[in-house]
Design an enzyme around this catalytic site. Structure first.
Site, PDB file in Angstrom:
ATOM      1  N   PHE A  66      -2.665  35.911   3.495  1.00 56.05           N
ATOM      2  CA  PHE A  66      -3.488  35.869   2.266  1.00 56.05           C
ATOM      3  C   PHE A  66      -4.592  34.803   2.369  1.00 56.05           C
ATOM      4  CE2 PHE A  66       0.007  37.548  -0.898  1.00 56.05           C
ATOM      5  CZ  PHE A  66      -0.069  38.793  -0.304  1.00 56.05           C
ATOM      6  N   THR A 108      -6.855  50.760   9.304  1.00 57.09           N
ATOM      7  CA  THR A 108      -6.809  50.655  10.765  1.00 57.09           C
ATOM      8  C   THR A 108      -7.621  51.760  11.435  1.00 57.09           C
ATOM      9  OG1 THR A 108      -4.639  49.630  10.565  1.00 57.09           O
ATOM     10  CG2 THR A 108      -5.233  50.473  12.739  1.00 57.09           C
ATOM     11  N   LYS A 134       2.142  47.608  -5.045  1.00 59.71           N
ATOM     12  CA  LYS A 134       2.146  47.996  -3.628  1.00 59.71           C
ATOM     13  C   LYS A 134       3.499  47.637  -3.025  1.00 59.71           C
ATOM     14  CE  LYS A 134      -0.858  48.003   0.359  1.00 59.71           C
ATOM     15  NZ  LYS A 134      -2.182  47.611   0.854  1.00 59.71           N
ATOM     16  N   ASN A 160      -6.730  43.552  -5.523  1.00 61.36           N
ATOM     17  CA  ASN A 160      -5.354  43.353  -5.074  1.00 61.36           C
ATOM     18  C   ASN A 160      -5.015  41.871  -5.224  1.00 61.36           C
ATOM     19  OD1 ASN A 160      -3.244  42.662  -3.045  1.00 61.36           O
ATOM     20  ND2 ASN A 160      -3.371  44.830  -2.513  1.00 61.36           N
ATOM     21  N   ASP A 170     -11.738  43.532   3.166  1.00 58.11           N
ATOM     22  CA  ASP A 170     -12.698  42.707   2.416  1.00 58.11           C
ATOM     23  C   ASP A 170     -11.918  41.831   1.425  1.00 58.11           C
ATOM     24  OD1 ASP A 170     -14.890  41.568   1.306  1.00 58.11           O
ATOM     25  OD2 ASP A 170     -15.755  43.405   0.492  1.00 58.11           O
ATOM     26  N   GLY A 204      -7.361  44.202   2.445  1.00 59.59           N
ATOM     27  CA  GLY A 204      -7.224  43.436   3.682  1.00 59.59           C
ATOM     28  C   GLY A 204      -8.500  43.348   4.493  1.00 59.59           C
ATOM     29  N   SER A 215       3.519  42.116   1.233  1.00 61.13           N
ATOM     30  CA  SER A 215       3.042  41.625   2.523  1.00 61.13           C
ATOM     31  C   SER A 215       4.179  40.888   3.218  1.00 61.13           C
ATOM     32  CB  SER A 215       1.865  40.662   2.332  1.00 61.13           C
ATOM     33  OG  SER A 215       1.610  39.972   3.540  1.00 61.13           O
ATOM     34  N   ASN A 225      -1.082  42.041  11.957  1.00 63.07           N
ATOM     35  CA  ASN A 225      -1.708  40.859  11.361  1.00 63.07           C
ATOM     36  C   ASN A 225      -0.655  39.979  10.714  1.00 63.07           C
ATOM     37  OD1 ASN A 225      -2.077  40.407   8.214  1.00 63.07           O
ATOM     38  ND2 ASN A 225      -1.921  42.626   8.530  1.00 63.07           N
ATOM     39  N   ARG A 226      -0.922  38.681  10.790  1.00 61.64           N
ATOM     40  CA  ARG A 226      -0.129  37.710  10.025  1.00 61.64           C
ATOM     41  C   ARG A 226      -1.102  36.736   9.353  1.00 61.64           C
ATOM     42  NH1 ARG A 226       1.797  36.612  15.527  1.00 61.64           N
ATOM     43  NH2 ARG A 226       0.703  34.829  16.434  1.00 61.64           N
ATOM     44  N   MET A 227      -2.075  37.318   8.655  1.00 64.77           N
ATOM     45  CA  MET A 227      -3.171  36.538   8.085  1.00 64.77           C
ATOM     46  C   MET A 227      -2.669  35.516   7.057  1.00 64.77           C
ATOM     47  SD  MET A 227      -5.623  38.005   9.785  1.00 64.77           S
ATOM     48  CE  MET A 227      -7.208  37.599   9.102  1.00 64.77           C
ATOM     49  N   GLY A 230      -1.437  51.136  11.070  1.00 69.43           N
ATOM     50  CA  GLY A 230      -1.982  52.133  11.991  1.00 69.43           C
ATOM     51  C   GLY A 230      -1.044  53.290  12.220  1.00 69.43           C
ATOM     52  N   ASN A 269       2.625  49.249   2.234  1.00 69.02           N
ATOM     53  CA  ASN A 269       2.042  48.120   2.947  1.00 69.02           C
ATOM     54  C   ASN A 269       2.380  48.246   4.437  1.00 69.02           C
ATOM     55  OD1 ASN A 269       0.889  45.492   3.430  1.00 69.02           O
ATOM     56  ND2 ASN A 269       1.494  44.884   1.370  1.00 69.02           N
ATOM     57  N   ASN A 281       3.731  38.564   5.329  1.00 69.39           N
ATOM     58  CA  ASN A 281       3.158  37.344   5.906  1.00 69.39           C
ATOM     59  C   ASN A 281       3.133  36.140   4.982  1.00 69.39           C
ATOM     60  OD1 ASN A 281       2.597  38.772   8.313  1.00 69.39           O
ATOM     61  ND2 ASN A 281       0.820  39.683   7.317  1.00 69.39           N
ATOM     62  N   THR A 282       3.639  36.288   3.759  1.00 71.48           N
ATOM     63  CA  THR A 282       3.823  35.155   2.858  1.00 71.48           C
ATOM     64  C   THR A 282       5.324  34.959   2.692  1.00 71.48           C
ATOM     65  OG1 THR A 282       1.726  35.481   1.689  1.00 71.48           O
ATOM     66  CG2 THR A 282       3.459  34.327   0.490  1.00 71.48           C
ATOM     67  N   ASN A 332       0.440  42.894  -5.289  1.00 72.34           N
ATOM     68  CA  ASN A 332       0.934  42.895  -3.920  1.00 72.34           C
ATOM     69  C   ASN A 332       2.199  42.037  -3.836  1.00 72.34           C
ATOM     70  OD1 ASN A 332       1.382  42.845  -1.188  1.00 72.34           O
ATOM     71  ND2 ASN A 332      -0.709  42.313  -0.617  1.00 72.34           N
TER      72      ASN A 332
END
Length: 366
Positions: free
Chosen positions: A122, A327, A226, A147, A72, A70, A183, A118-120, A276, A255, A185-186, A180
């Site tokens: 991917f 975090t 994961k 990943n 990099d 997450g 997550s 986060n709700r990046m 965190g 995760n 967020n997808t 993965n």
């Protein structure tokens, strides 16, 4: 003190995602300046210590503390992670095709909770771009995990083909791989953790790993899955059984979480995955349960809420062979790595263990 006194106040005045990109781009640029990598090693590097060494997945880890996925996403700063003290690093999540991810803003700090949301979605440049970058990384000092995930537009029934495509593009360049499926967020990604979809996905991944191993000289690289911290005990049981039966080499627990229990900061209302300190206890519980269910035979990487050596050691005693931070790096800086390593050595001495390996799963034996 350099980070907490100078860098952190500067970064924390910026938008979190802008600060994130500045750190990664800065590390990428610094790795190419003569003398800077050596200076970073002198400032932040973790001295070698026999008792912290781990040999796992056919790889050597100088110590068990790695960087979680997450930070990099595009493998831009791989060279520098060893220089600032990591024992290994996970890059990605990468998808077959590049994608921009979710709408901005999508990364939020919760300083009073020492957490991030986060709700990046991917966001990444795609598998081909990552392969090109990793191909240039010829002097690798630490193991690098890749990943992999699916594109947002790929329906779940075709998700296995996205994971296959990532492996085809990146097998040569990763030291080991992480699937993965957890997550938040997808859309619908977490549904891949259960039942027939998980079986199909993992059988496809294992089949492709075998094909790539044959093409690349015969030794099959390790692949881990994961998992999320938000499953019920029953769901976790089924998921771990399916993972175990698939023949994969390990599990990363865990995760980010969608739980918001006990948070104080106003940003707690934001949707996305929470990482965190608030995740610490739940991720350790999941590690403990996975270790129990697998009889300690399936290696675990523990991730979630590690801020101190005691946090890391709790996860190791619960069953983790390696641990990851993310975090805490944002809140504490790279000084933390040496502090964690020193604290682990103290904990081993206190408990009469000669090596970190002896401490893995110790809670299950006491």
């Amino acid at each position: 003190m350099l980070y907490s006194k100078l860098a952190k106040p500067y970064f924390f005045r910026m938008d979190p995602e802008k600060a994130h990109h500045m750190v990664i781009d800065g590390l990428h640029s610094a790795s190419r300046v003569p003398g800077i990598p050596a200076l970073m090693r002198a400032m932040y590097g973790v001295p070698e210590a026999k008792e912290l060494e781990v040999d796992l997945f056919g790889l050597h880890f100088a110590h068990p503390i790695g960087l979680a996925a997450g930070l990099d996403k595009n493998a831009k700063a791989v060279d520098m992670f060893a220089n600032i003290g990591f024992g290994f690093a996970e890059v990605g999540t990468v998808t077959p095709k590049g994608q921009i991810g979710n709408d901005l803003p999508r990364l939020f700090r919760l300083p009073s909770d020492e957490a991030l949301i986060n709700r990046m979605g991917f966001n990444n440049e795609g598998a081909a771009a990552m392969a090109a970058r990793l191909a240039q990384d010829t002097n690798r000092r630490i193991p690098i995990a890749v990943n992999i995930g699916k594109n947002k537009t790929t329906p779940n029934e075709l998700a296995h083909e996205d994971y296959r495509a990532c492996l085809q593009a990146l097998y040569t360049y990763g030291d080991f791989f992480v699937v993965n499926i957890s997550s938040p967020n997808t859309p619908d990604l977490r549904a891949l953790q259960h039942g027939d979809e998980l079986r199909l996905l993992l059988s496809t991944v294992m089949e492709e790993m075998a094909v790539q191993a044959k093409k690349n000289g015969g030794t099959r690289k390790a692949v881990l899955v994961k998992i999320a911290p938000d499953m019920t005990d029953e769901q976790l049981g089924y998921t771990v059984d399916t993972i175990k039966a698939s023949g994969v080499n390990g599990i990363i627990a865990t995760n980010t979480t969608i739980s918001r229990d006990g948070l104080q900061h106003a940003n707690a209302k934001e949707t996305g995955g929470l990482s965190g300190k608030p995740l610490k206890d739940r991720s350790t519980e999941v590690i403990r349960e996975v270790y129990r269910q697998t009889g300690g035979k399936l290696p675990i990487i523990g991730s979630g809420g590690i801020f101190t050596a005691a946090d890391a050691y709790d996860k190791i005693r619960a069953g983790a062979s390696l641990v990851e931070i993310y975090t805490a790096l944002i809140y504490r800086g790279p000084e933390l790595l040496r502090e964690l390593a020193d604290g682990l050595k103290d904990a081993l001495r206190r408990d009469g263990f000669k090596s970190i390996i002896e401490a893995v799963g110790a809670d299950h034996r006491s």
